[in-house]
Enzyme design. Structure first.
Site, PDB file in Angstrom:
ATOM      1  N   SER A 172       0.840  -1.199   0.000  1.00 39.09           N
ATOM      2  CA  SER A 172       0.000   0.000   0.000  1.00 39.09           C
ATOM      3  C   SER A 172       0.870   1.242   0.000  1.00 39.09           C
ATOM      4  O   SER A 172       1.952   1.259   0.595  1.00 39.09           O
ATOM      5  CB  SER A 172      -0.906   0.018   1.232  1.00 39.09           C
ATOM      6  N   ASP A 177       4.777   7.879   5.661  1.00 34.10           N
ATOM      7  CA  ASP A 177       4.154   8.767   6.642  1.00 34.10           C
ATOM      8  C   ASP A 177       3.742   7.973   7.882  1.00 34.10           C
ATOM      9  O   ASP A 177       2.716   7.297   7.872  1.00 34.10           O
ATOM     10  CB  ASP A 177       2.926   9.447   6.037  1.00 34.10           C
ATOM     11  N   PRO A 178       4.518   8.042   8.967  1.00 31.16           N
ATOM     12  CA  PRO A 178       4.170   7.289  10.176  1.00 31.16           C
ATOM     13  C   PRO A 178       2.806   7.678  10.751  1.00 31.16           C
ATOM     14  O   PRO A 178       2.185   6.890  11.460  1.00 31.16           O
ATOM     15  CB  PRO A 178       5.289   7.648  11.163  1.00 31.16           C
ATOM     16  N   HIS A 180       0.114   8.406   9.008  1.00 34.79           N
ATOM     17  CA  HIS A 180      -0.944   8.191   8.034  1.00 34.79           C
ATOM     18  C   HIS A 180      -2.208   7.681   8.741  1.00 34.79           C
ATOM     19  O   HIS A 180      -2.125   6.851   9.671  1.00 34.79           O
ATOM     20  CB  HIS A 180      -0.495   7.172   6.984  1.00 34.79           C
ATOM     21  N   LYS A 204       3.360  -3.574   7.368  1.00 31.34           N
ATOM     22  CA  LYS A 204       3.602  -3.915   5.963  1.00 31.34           C
ATOM     23  C   LYS A 204       5.033  -3.555   5.580  1.00 31.34           C
ATOM     24  O   LYS A 204       5.738  -4.331   4.908  1.00 31.34           O
ATOM     25  CB  LYS A 204       2.621  -3.168   5.053  1.00 31.34           C
TER      26      LYS A 204
END
Length: 311
Positions: A172, A177-178, A180, A204
């Site tokens: 994905s 961006d931690p 997100h 992921k």
């Protein structure tokens, strides 16, 4: 091998075959497709079934999921004109089980492994008191169990079977961006201020790093927002690190994701690559048909795993 974890049904019946299914040949490439009952995974699985030169084995998590896939009621369902799925082509395999011994049999003689499994969020029925938004959880397995531990089992089994198995992963976008929003799904703030659960993109990303470090041939595809719209109708665009030039659109049809993942088996330019994938809107640009040209458009760029965070 426990029957509860792996169920290979080797039926001799030919009544499930249709002229639209490719006939199996002795030199067909055996490909294991995990998550074959899901939407993207089923696109991959059905396309390989109909494509000459491949012998796909699709895996699902339960016998109920297997029956739904065979009956055409799972995931995308049975598209118009699609052939019936041969029952011997579907196996029950729970990659979250501690007993992964059956994976050895599934991976035997495979040329490639498609990983299309993922933790799936669902509303819990509760509402967040601060945001007034529905809370989400992962009733069928948290991301750490499905997106990391499960993928790790698959990678380890592939490496044990044959170090040349090409592993193609559907992941994905958003991994750089931690913070997100997807990482907040299923996350719980504990009394001491720490958090637990959620962080699906971080898990992921951890699995992706594990795959790259394994030394196995790989292709990692980071799709944007997944659409149920038909594929083969749009221009596709590639990028890295959550930046895709050429379009402001951040979504892509699942069927087009399947097309790109299958192309990874047929063009060496996709090996050792990790990239983002989106599409332009229908009618904008030129419909993508040349997948060698598509990967060439990326130049030598690859995802930078020093960005973002892993779990």
């Amino acid at each position: 091998m426990k029957a509860t974890n792996i169920l290979l049904l080797l039926s001799a019946s030919s009544s499930y075959y249709s002229p639209c299914c490719a006939l199996a040949m002795g030199n067909d490439r055996r490909v294991l497709v995990t998550g074959a009952g899901g939407q993207t995974g089923q696109h991959i699985f059905r396309k390989l079934l109909a494509k000459p030169g491949y012998l796909p084995i699709g895996t699902v998590r339960s016998e109920a999921s297997r029956q739904a896939l065979l009956e055409g009621t799972a995931g995308i369902g049975a598209p118009e004109g699609a052939c019936a799925i041969p029952p011997e082509s579907v196996a029950v395999c729970d990659i979250t089980s501690d007993d992964a011994s059956g994976l050895d049999e599934l991976m035997k003689d495979c040329d490639a492994l498609f990983i299309a499994t993922s933790a799936k969020p669902a509303p819990t029925g509760e509402v967040d008191e601060e945001t007034k938004r529905p809370k989400f959880g992962f009733p069928n397995g948290e991301p750490d169990l499905v997106d990391f531990a499960g993928q790790k089992r698959l990678i380890d089994a592939a490496k044990k079977a044959n170090k040349d198995i090409h592993i193609v992963v559907c992941s994905s976008m958003g991994g750089t961006d931690p913070n997100h929003p997807l990482n907040n799904l299923g996350k719980v703030i504990n009394e001491d201020g720490s958090s637990s659960g959620g962080d699906i993109l971080k898990w992921k990303r951890k699995a992706e790093v594990y795959l790259i470090d394994s030394g196995m041939p790989y292709t990692i595809v980071h799709p944007g927002g997944l659409l149920t719209a038909p594929g083969n109708e749009r221009e596709l665009c590639l990028g890295v690190d959550d930046k895709v030039p050429g379009t402001d659109n951040n979504s892509v049809p699942r069927e087009d994701v399947a097309n790109v993942m299958i192309a990874a088996l047929e063009n060496d330019g996709y090996r050792g690559r990790s990239f983002d994938l989106v599409s332009k809107i229908v009618g904008e640009g030129v419909v993508t048909e040349d997948y060698a040209k598509l990967i060439a458009s990326l130049g030598g760029e690859n995802a930078d795993y020093s960005l973002g965070e892993t779990a």
